[in-house]
Design an enzyme around this catalytic site. Sequence first.
Site, PDB file in Angstrom:
ATOM      1  N   CYS A  14       0.791  -1.236   0.000  1.00  0.00           N
ATOM      2  CA  CYS A  14       0.000   0.000   0.000  1.00  0.00           C
ATOM      3  C   CYS A  14       0.821   1.283   0.000  1.00  0.00           C
ATOM      4  CB  CYS A  14      -0.955   0.004   1.190  1.00  0.00           C
ATOM      5  SG  CYS A  14      -0.122   0.182   2.795  1.00  0.00           S
ATOM      6  N   CYS A  57       1.581  -4.978   8.092  1.00  0.00           N
ATOM      7  CA  CYS A  57       1.368  -3.542   7.863  1.00  0.00           C
ATOM      8  C   CYS A  57       0.051  -3.146   8.509  1.00  0.00           C
ATOM      9  CB  CYS A  57       1.333  -3.267   6.359  1.00  0.00           C
ATOM     10  SG  CYS A  57       0.894  -1.571   5.936  1.00  0.00           S
ATOM     11  N   CYS A  60      -2.584  -2.004   5.462  1.00  0.00           N
ATOM     12  CA  CYS A  60      -3.170  -2.957   4.503  1.00  0.00           C
ATOM     13  C   CYS A  60      -3.206  -4.399   4.999  1.00  0.00           C
ATOM     14  CB  CYS A  60      -2.446  -2.882   3.160  1.00  0.00           C
ATOM     15  SG  CYS A  60      -0.759  -3.548   3.152  1.00  0.00           S
ATOM     16  N   CYS A  82      12.605  -9.286  11.431  1.00  0.00           N
ATOM     17  CA  CYS A  82      13.120 -10.049  10.299  1.00  0.00           C
ATOM     18  C   CYS A  82      12.083  -9.936   9.178  1.00  0.00           C
ATOM     19  CB  CYS A  82      13.334 -11.495  10.723  1.00  0.00           C
ATOM     20  SG  CYS A  82      14.113 -12.501   9.466  1.00  0.00           S
TER      21      CYS A  82
END
Length: 99
Positions: A14, A57, A60, A82
């Site tokens: 996004c 995220c 999104c 990571c």
Amino acid sequence: MTFFEERVYNSAGCGMPLYKSTAKFNSGCGWPAFFEGIPGAINRAPDPDGRRTEITCAACGGHLGHVFNGDGFSVPTDEHHCINSVSIQFVQANAAPST
């Protein structure tokens, strides 16, 4: 190739800014590693196996990778994010998020 220039890493899904290059470090594992994300940009949830914590995220919901604590790296937070390299985009620090 490893990047340590002053840049921002955005969500590939996004365009939301997730990490600053100042939080990147070399973990030696070959995956991009950060010790902290941009505040409010990353959600955490325990994996079903209970051994790892998945990070996504916040905008999104795209899978980013996993965060580990206590890995022994010399970083300010004692966290190791990571990250799957295909989940982030490396952009100039002053560039606007992609839409």
